[in-house]
Design a protein around this motif. Structure first.
Motif, PDB file in Angstrom:
ATOM      1  N   SER A 251       0.808  -1.223   0.000  1.00 39.85           N
ATOM      2  CA  SER A 251       0.000   0.000   0.000  1.00 39.85           C
ATOM      3  C   SER A 251       0.837   1.267   0.000  1.00 39.85           C
ATOM      4  O   SER A 251       0.331   2.332  -0.392  1.00 39.85           O
ATOM      5  CB  SER A 251      -0.924   0.005   1.228  1.00 39.85           C
ATOM      6  OG  SER A 251      -1.728  -1.138   1.274  1.00 39.85           O
ATOM      7  N   ILE A 252       2.087   1.185   0.430  1.00 36.43           N
ATOM      8  CA  ILE A 252       2.910   2.393   0.583  1.00 36.43           C
ATOM      9  C   ILE A 252       3.096   3.164  -0.724  1.00 36.43           C
ATOM     10  O   ILE A 252       2.934   4.398  -0.754  1.00 36.43           O
ATOM     11  CB  ILE A 252       4.268   2.029   1.214  1.00 36.43           C
ATOM     12  CG1 ILE A 252       4.075   1.709   2.703  1.00 36.43           C
ATOM     13  CG2 ILE A 252       5.275   3.172   1.043  1.00 36.43           C
ATOM     14  CD1 ILE A 252       5.341   1.253   3.401  1.00 36.43           C
ATOM     15  N   PRO A 253       3.453   2.529  -1.854  1.00 35.52           N
ATOM     16  CA  PRO A 253       3.668   3.307  -3.089  1.00 35.52           C
ATOM     17  C   PRO A 253       2.451   4.107  -3.532  1.00 35.52           C
ATOM     18  O   PRO A 253       2.561   5.299  -3.862  1.00 35.52           O
ATOM     19  CB  PRO A 253       4.040   2.231  -4.119  1.00 35.52           C
ATOM     20  CG  PRO A 253       4.586   1.115  -3.319  1.00 35.52           C
ATOM     21  CD  PRO A 253       3.795   1.109  -2.059  1.00 35.52           C
ATOM     22  N   VAL A 254       1.284   3.490  -3.531  1.00 32.60           N
ATOM     23  CA  VAL A 254       0.086   4.185  -3.988  1.00 32.60           C
ATOM     24  C   VAL A 254      -0.343   5.242  -2.970  1.00 32.60           C
ATOM     25  O   VAL A 254      -0.891   6.290  -3.335  1.00 32.60           O
ATOM     26  CB  VAL A 254      -1.045   3.183  -4.271  1.00 32.60           C
ATOM     27  CG1 VAL A 254      -1.575   2.564  -2.986  1.00 32.60           C
ATOM     28  CG2 VAL A 254      -2.179   3.841  -5.031  1.00 32.60           C
ATOM     29  N   LEU A 255      -0.075   5.010  -1.681  1.00 32.60           N
ATOM     30  CA  LEU A 255      -0.404   5.997  -0.652  1.00 32.60           C
ATOM     31  C   LEU A 255       0.467   7.239  -0.810  1.00 32.60           C
ATOM     32  O   LEU A 255      -0.029   8.375  -0.731  1.00 32.60           O
ATOM     33  CB  LEU A 255      -0.216   5.390   0.739  1.00 32.60           C
ATOM     34  CG  LEU A 255      -0.480   6.318   1.920  1.00 32.60           C
ATOM     35  CD1 LEU A 255      -1.925   6.782   1.920  1.00 32.60           C
ATOM     36  CD2 LEU A 255      -0.141   5.627   3.242  1.00 32.60           C
ATOM     37  N   ILE A 256       1.750   7.043  -1.042  1.00 29.06           N
ATOM     38  CA  ILE A 256       2.655   8.171  -1.252  1.00 29.06           C
ATOM     39  C   ILE A 256       2.260   8.954  -2.497  1.00 29.06           C
ATOM     40  O   ILE A 256       2.226  10.197  -2.492  1.00 29.06           O
ATOM     41  CB  ILE A 256       4.113   7.675  -1.357  1.00 29.06           C
ATOM     42  CG1 ILE A 256       4.573   7.086  -0.018  1.00 29.06           C
ATOM     43  CG2 ILE A 256       5.038   8.806  -1.775  1.00 29.06           C
ATOM     44  CD1 ILE A 256       5.956   6.466  -0.076  1.00 29.06           C
TER      45      ILE A 256
END
Length: 276
Positions: A251-256
């Motif tokens: 989830s981190i890439p799309v959240l950033i």
């Protein structure tokens, strides 16, 4: 009851409903984040609390055992190429549809618009991809993703391009510019906000999807990060701490990207919808 009191009561009800909806999102999110740092015994209680000991080693284990490095590169290639291909084809198609006022162009616009409503037929698409000889390759997934997001992209692009005065096109034609010249020199610099919006929206939809890679990628070496979670869960179905850590890393890439580009999403949607 006066009108102002009715309005205030309605606002309170709306706020309460939105607060409950937010809790429905925040509670599973906190459960996932805190659980990713717990031991397997702690996380099995499914309680929202700080772990007794922060197990950062969970992420190391997931990164090594889940093959996330390769899955991350696969996801970046698929999402990046899909977004670029979608931006180029959709903006070019929207330019023609917005500038040529005819029954055929209106029909094509409605035809593309139906893509927002009509669902994808997986079996039919598989047969078409097999007939083209792309089945099982990254190319098939990229083409499918670019096509699936075409309807929404054309809707945004055409709405914005219609707001651009045709006089700019006419001046460029008088100076000897071709149709492609008008598109790349006049239209392309003006649709940068919409490009950013389309890129972010396509990235989020492609990155989070699991269905298409599951059906169209036959080699595990080409799997994306969401699909790696599916495979990882099969091996560590009892270790929810590792599964949660895998979900957080995915989830981190799309959240950033969303946090950095949320202003472009708002401005692009406004430019593509309100102006059109």
């Amino acid at each position: 009851m006066s009108f102002s009191r009715k309005l205030a009561l309605r606002n309170y009800i709306v706020e309460i409903v939105l607060l409950i909806a937010c809790l429905g999102i925040i509670i599973p999110l906190l459960l996932m984040i805190f659980g990713s740092f717990m031991t397997s015994a702690e996380v099995s209680k499914f309680q929202i609390r700080f772990p007794d000991k922060w197990m950062f080693s969970n992420y190391v284990t997931v990164f090594k055992e889940g093959g996330l490095a390769r899955a991350f590169l696969n996801g970046m290639v698929i999402t990046g190429v899909s977004a670029i291909l979608n931006i180029f084809t959709s903006s070019a198609a929207a330019f023609i549809l917005a500038r040529r006022e005819s029954k055929f162009s209106s029909f094509l616009y409605l035809f593309f618009f139906m893509g927002l409503i009509a669902p994808m037929s997986t079996i039919t698409t598989i047969r078409v991809v097999q007939w083209l000889g792309f089945y099982g390759s990254v190319t098939s997934v990229i083409l499918i993703y670019a096509s699936l997001n075409t309807a929404f992209s054309i809707f945004l692009y055409s709405g914005f391009i219609k707001s651009v005065p045709k006089a700019l096109d006419e001046v460029a034609f008088l100076e000897g510019a071709s149709l492609l010249g008008v598109f790349f020199r006049i239209i392309t610099p003006l649709i940068v906000p919409v490009n950013a919006t389309v890129a972010i929206m396509v990235f989020m939809s492609v990155w989070n999807d699991i269905t298409i890679p599951l059906y169209f990628l036959t080699d595990s070496k080409t799997w994306t990060m969401p699909l790696s979670i599916y495979n990882f869960y099969g091996k560590y179905s009892r270790d929810w701490n590792l599964i949660f850590a895998d979900l957080v890393m995915t989830s981190i890439p799309v959240l950033i990207l969303y946090l950095l580009g949320q202003k472009y999403i708002v401005s692009g949607l406004t430019a593509g919808a309100v102006k059109g």
